[in-house]
Design a protein around this motif. Structure first.
Motif, PDB file in Angstrom:
ATOM      1  N   SER A  63       1.603  -5.012   8.427  1.00 29.00           N
ATOM      2  CA  SER A  63       2.446  -3.897   7.977  1.00 29.00           C
ATOM      3  C   SER A  63       2.225  -3.592   6.504  1.00 29.00           C
ATOM      4  O   SER A  63       2.218  -2.422   6.098  1.00 29.00           O
ATOM      5  N   LEU A  64       2.041  -4.634   5.699  1.00 33.47           N
ATOM      6  CA  LEU A  64       1.799  -4.428   4.275  1.00 33.47           C
ATOM      7  C   LEU A  64       0.520  -3.637   4.052  1.00 33.47           C
ATOM      8  O   LEU A  64       0.485  -2.698   3.243  1.00 33.47           O
ATOM      9  N   THR A 112      -1.068  -1.716   6.246  1.00 34.79           N
ATOM     10  CA  THR A 112      -0.964  -0.384   6.841  1.00 34.79           C
ATOM     11  C   THR A 112      -0.213   0.566   5.918  1.00 34.79           C
ATOM     12  O   THR A 112      -0.589   1.742   5.764  1.00 34.79           O
ATOM     13  N   ALA A 113       0.841   0.078   5.288  1.00 31.45           N
ATOM     14  CA  ALA A 113       1.616   0.921   4.375  1.00 31.45           C
ATOM     15  C   ALA A 113       0.854   1.218   3.090  1.00 31.45           C
ATOM     16  O   ALA A 113       1.135   2.225   2.421  1.00 31.45           O
ATOM     17  N   ARG A 114      -0.101   0.381   2.762  1.00 26.05           N
ATOM     18  CA  ARG A 114      -0.805   0.490   1.480  1.00 26.05           C
ATOM     19  C   ARG A 114      -2.027   1.407   1.557  1.00 26.05           C
ATOM     20  O   ARG A 114      -2.430   1.993   0.547  1.00 26.05           O
ATOM     21  N   PRO A 125       2.644   5.950  11.980  1.00 30.07           N
ATOM     22  CA  PRO A 125       1.861   4.965  11.243  1.00 30.07           C
ATOM     23  C   PRO A 125       1.366   3.816  12.095  1.00 30.07           C
ATOM     24  O   PRO A 125       0.625   2.964  11.639  1.00 30.07           O
ATOM     25  N   GLU A 126       1.828   3.725  13.368  1.00 30.33           N
ATOM     26  CA  GLU A 126       1.450   2.591  14.192  1.00 30.33           C
ATOM     27  C   GLU A 126       0.827   3.077  15.486  1.00 30.33           C
ATOM     28  O   GLU A 126       1.229   4.079  16.073  1.00 30.33           O
ATOM     29  N   ARG A 158      -3.679   3.094  10.660  1.00 28.27           N
ATOM     30  CA  ARG A 158      -2.978   2.865  11.919  1.00 28.27           C
ATOM     31  C   ARG A 158      -2.849   1.359  12.134  1.00 28.27           C
ATOM     32  O   ARG A 158      -3.640   0.587  11.597  1.00 28.27           O
ATOM     33  N   GLN A 198      -3.189   6.806   5.614  1.00 30.75           N
ATOM     34  CA  GLN A 198      -3.546   7.189   6.975  1.00 30.75           C
ATOM     35  C   GLN A 198      -4.005   6.014   7.842  1.00 30.75           C
ATOM     36  O   GLN A 198      -4.722   6.213   8.833  1.00 30.75           O
TER      37      GLN A 198
END
Length: 278
Positions: free
Chosen positions: A227-228, A230-232, A273-274, A237, A235
Motif C-alpha cells: 500500500s505504501l 502504491t500510494a507513492r 488504486p487497487e 495498481r 497511477q
C-alpha cells in the motif's frame, strides 16, 4: 512445463569491470525478471516460461551470485540497477518491461526512477520502499532467520516463503532459498544492499505504469509495504493474494502469471488504486 524456446547465456561487463552473467530465453518483447536477495537467476525457474508466449525473459546473476563476478566492496540496490542497465546495453535492448520481486523489486524501483526511458511497464512484487517509511518485519522474524543452527534458520525461511498448505503439496527442491555458492563477503554485501535500500523520495518520479503485487500473509516483507508503494507511485495498481506468503509468484503462480500478462498487455485495464484481492 518444459521450455523449448531459444536460450542465450552470455555475460556483460559492469562499469567497474565486474563480469555479469545473464540469460535470455524465448522471443518477443523483453521482460526483465529480477530475483531476491542472495539469489541467482534460478529464482525464476518454473515461472519464467509462463511469459514466453508474448515475451522473451531476461535474468541476471547479481554480482556475488551464480556465474557473475564476486568482487568485494560496497553493494547497493542502486549498483545492482546500474548492473542491469549494463546487461540491457550488452543485449542492445533499449526498453524493457521490468518485474522485480523482493530485493529485485527494490532494484527495479531504482531502474524505473533513474532510467525512465528504459522501462515500459513495471511490476513490483513482495517488496518495500525501504528506509524509515517502510513497514519493517517483526523482530521475531529477524531472530528466526539469524539462528546459529543452519537447519533451523533454513526451516524458518521456508515458513516465511511459503504457506504450510503449499509446502505440504510441494516437497521441493526450492529455488528461492539463496545461492549456496555465494562467498560470505558477497552474502553480507547483499544483506547490506537490501537493508540500506531507501527509494522513498524517488518513487513519485516513476512514470511507468506500475503493478504492485504481494501476498497478504507475507511476514518477511509485510504486506503493508504494498500500500505504501502504491500510494507513492503515480497511477500504480495493487493486487494482494489471499493466504500467500513471500513467494506468491510460485504459490499463486497461475493467478499471478495471468495478472502480470494482462497488465503488460493493457495497464489501463486495471482499476485504480487497487486491482483487487484474490
Amino acid at each position: 512445463m518444459t521450455d523449448h524456446t531459444p536460450q542465450l547465456h552470455a555475460a556483460a561487463r559492469a562499469q567497474d569491470g565486474t563480469l555479469l552473467a545473464y540469460q535470455r530465453h524465448g522471443s518477443g518483447r523483453p521482460l526483465v525478471l529480477l530475483a531476491g536477495q542472495a539469489n541467482n537467476h534460478h529464482w525464476w525457474d518454473g515461472v519464467r516460461e509462463d511469459f514466453h508466449t508474448t515475451h522473451s525473459t531476461i535474468t541476471m546473476d547479481y554480482r556475488g551470485t551464480g556465474a557473475s563476478g564476486k568482487p568485494g566492496g560496497h553493494y547497493s540496490t542502486q549498483l545492482f540497477a546500474d548492473d542491469l542497465i549494463a546487461v540491457l546495453d550488452d543485449l542492445d535492448v533499449e526498453q524493457a518491461d521490468v518485474y522485480g520481486t523482493s530485493m529485485g523489486g527494490r532494484v527495479a524501483q531504482w531502474i524505473a526512477a533513474r532510467y525512465p526511458d528504459r522501462v515500459r511497464r513495471l511490476i513490483l512484487g513482495c517488496t518495500s520502499p525501504g528506509g524509515p517509511h517502510a513497514q519493517e518485519r517483526d523482530s521475531s522474524v529477524r531472530r528466526a532467520l539469524s539462528q546459529a543452527d543452519p537447519a533451523a534458520s533454513l526451516h524458518a525461511l521456508l515458513d516465511l516463503m511459503y504457506s504450510p498448505a503449499w509446502l505440504a503439496d510441494h516437497p521441493g527442491p526450492y529455488t528461492t532459498l539463496g545461492d549456496p555458492g555465494m562467498p560470505p563477503h558477497a552474502r553480507r554485501g547483499h544483506l547490506v544492499a537490501s537493508n540500506e535500500h531507501d527509494a522513498w523520495d524517488v518513487l513519485p518520479r516513476i512514470d511507468a505504469p506500475t503493478l504492485v503485487l504481494h501476498g497478504d500473509q507475507d511476514r518477511l516483507t509485510p504486506a503493508a509495504n504494498a500500500s505504501l508503494i502504491t500510494a507513492r507511485i503515480p497511477q500504480a495498481r495493487m493486487h494482494l493474494f489471499t493466504g500467500a506468503h513471500h513467494a506468491y509468484f510460485q504459490e499463486c503462480r497461475d493467478r499471478a502469471g495471468e495478472l502480470v500478462s494482462a497488465f503488460l498487455a493493457d495497464p489501463a485495464g486495471f482499476p485504480l488504486p487497487e486491482a483487487g484481492h484474490s
